[in-house]
Design a protein around this motif. Structure first.
Motif, short mmCIF file in Angstrom:
data_model
loop_
_atom_site.label_atom_id
_atom_site.label_comp_id
_atom_site.label_asym_id
_atom_site.label_seq_id
_atom_site.Cartn_x
_atom_site.Cartn_y
_atom_site.Cartn_z
N LEU A 18 0.85 -1.19 0.00
CA LEU A 18 0.00 0.00 0.00
C LEU A 18 0.88 1.24 0.00
CD1 LEU A 18 -2.59 -1.00 2.76
CD2 LEU A 18 -2.73 -1.39 0.29
N THR A 19 0.40 2.29 -0.64
CA THR A 19 1.09 3.57 -0.57
C THR A 19 0.92 4.12 0.85
OG1 THR A 19 -0.85 4.84 -1.22
CG2 THR A 19 0.59 4.05 -3.01
N ALA A 20 1.68 5.15 1.18
CA ALA A 20 1.58 5.74 2.51
C ALA A 20 0.16 6.24 2.82
CB ALA A 20 2.61 6.84 2.69
N PRO A 21 -0.51 6.95 1.90
CA PRO A 21 -1.89 7.37 2.20
C PRO A 21 -2.83 6.17 2.39
CG PRO A 21 -1.00 8.72 0.44
CD PRO A 21 -0.01 7.60 0.67
N GLN A 22 -2.66 5.13 1.60
CA GLN A 22 -3.49 3.93 1.76
C GLN A 22 -3.19 3.25 3.09
OE1 GLN A 22 -2.18 1.96 -1.81
NE2 GLN A 22 -4.07 2.44 -2.90
N ALA A 23 -1.91 3.18 3.45
CA ALA A 23 -1.53 2.56 4.71
C ALA A 23 -2.11 3.33 5.89
CB ALA A 23 -0.01 2.49 4.82
N ALA A 24 -2.03 4.65 5.84
CA ALA A 24 -2.59 5.47 6.91
C ALA A 24 -4.10 5.24 7.03
CB ALA A 24 -2.29 6.95 6.65
N PHE A 25 -4.78 5.19 5.90
CA PHE A 25 -6.22 4.93 5.91
C PHE A 25 -6.50 3.56 6.52
CE2 PHE A 25 -10.06 3.16 4.03
CZ PHE A 25 -10.98 4.16 4.33
N HIS A 26 -5.73 2.57 6.12
CA HIS A 26 -5.91 1.21 6.63
C HIS A 26 -5.74 1.17 8.15
CE1 HIS A 26 -5.90 -3.15 6.61
NE2 HIS A 26 -4.82 -3.11 7.37
N ARG A 51 10.58 6.67 -5.42
CA ARG A 51 10.41 7.82 -4.52
C ARG A 51 9.25 7.64 -3.57
NH1 ARG A 51 10.29 12.91 -8.39
NH2 ARG A 51 9.08 13.58 -6.61
N THR A 52 8.56 6.51 -3.67
CA THR A 52 7.33 6.30 -2.90
C THR A 52 7.53 5.27 -1.81
OG1 THR A 52 6.08 6.72 -4.94
CG2 THR A 52 4.91 5.68 -3.13
N TRP A 53 7.08 5.60 -0.62
CA TRP A 53 7.08 4.63 0.47
C TRP A 53 5.94 3.66 0.27
CZ3 TRP A 53 10.51 3.60 4.19
CH2 TRP A 53 11.53 4.53 4.39
N ARG A 54 6.21 2.38 0.47
CA ARG A 54 5.20 1.33 0.38
C ARG A 54 5.22 0.52 1.67
NH1 ARG A 54 1.98 1.59 -4.37
NH2 ARG A 54 3.23 2.80 -5.82
N TYR A 55 4.06 0.06 2.06
CA TYR A 55 3.90 -0.71 3.28
C TYR A 55 3.20 -2.01 2.95
CZ TYR A 55 5.03 3.70 5.49
OH TYR A 55 5.67 4.85 5.86
N HIS A 56 3.81 -3.11 3.35
CA HIS A 56 3.19 -4.42 3.11
C HIS A 56 2.06 -4.58 4.12
CE1 HIS A 56 2.67 -8.72 2.67
NE2 HIS A 56 3.33 -8.61 1.52
N ILE A 57 0.95 -5.09 3.67
CA ILE A 57 -0.23 -5.22 4.50
C ILE A 57 0.06 -6.05 5.75
CG2 ILE A 57 -1.23 -7.19 3.29
CD1 ILE A 57 -3.52 -4.44 4.01
N ASP A 58 0.88 -7.08 5.62
CA ASP A 58 1.21 -7.92 6.78
C ASP A 58 2.04 -7.14 7.81
OD1 ASP A 58 -0.16 -10.06 5.67
OD2 ASP A 58 1.65 -10.95 4.80
N ASP A 59 2.91 -6.25 7.35
CA ASP A 59 3.69 -5.42 8.27
C ASP A 59 2.79 -4.43 9.00
OD1 ASP A 59 6.05 -6.68 7.49
OD2 ASP A 59 6.48 -5.18 5.94
N LEU A 60 1.80 -3.89 8.31
CA LEU A 60 0.85 -2.98 8.94
C LEU A 60 0.07 -3.71 10.02
CD1 LEU A 60 -0.56 -1.10 5.83
CD2 LEU A 60 1.12 -0.25 7.48
N GLU A 61 -0.40 -4.91 9.69
CA GLU A 61 -1.17 -5.69 10.66
C GLU A 61 -0.32 -6.06 11.87
OE1 GLU A 61 -4.44 -6.37 10.64
OE2 GLU A 61 -4.61 -5.17 8.82
N ALA A 62 0.93 -6.45 11.65
CA ALA A 62 1.82 -6.81 12.76
C ALA A 62 2.09 -5.60 13.66
CB ALA A 62 3.13 -7.37 12.22
#
Length: 74
Positions: A18-26, A51-62
């Motif tokens: 997910l992009t940073a805005p998507q990750a924040a929303f999640h 140039r874009t930060w990405r966050y793996h959904i599993d890392d966000l959940e953890a």
């Protein structure tokens, strides 16, 4: 299955990053809060793709799960 689980499943099936805005929303936080957490070294594990930060959904959940202990405050 609740909405969050459905969205997480859809992300896993399409693109788990997910992009940073998507990750924040999640996570249910403001994008600016995620940026501040990243600058302070307290954000979820992220990867810089170009140039874009990405966050793996599993890392966000953890990251979220690790903070779910709570202090009794809402």
């Amino acid at each position: 299955m609740d909405d969050t689980a459905k969205r997480a499943q859809a992300a896993r099936e399409t693109c788990p990053f997910l992009t940073a805005p998507q990750a924040a929303f999640h996570l249910g936080i403001a994008y600016s809060t995620l940026r501040a957490l990243r600058a302070a070294g307290r954000a979820p594990l992220g990867r810089k793709h170009g140039r874009t930060w990405r966050y793996h959904i599993d890392d966000l959940e953890a990251w979220s799960q690790a903070r779910s202990g709570g202090s009794g405050r809402d």
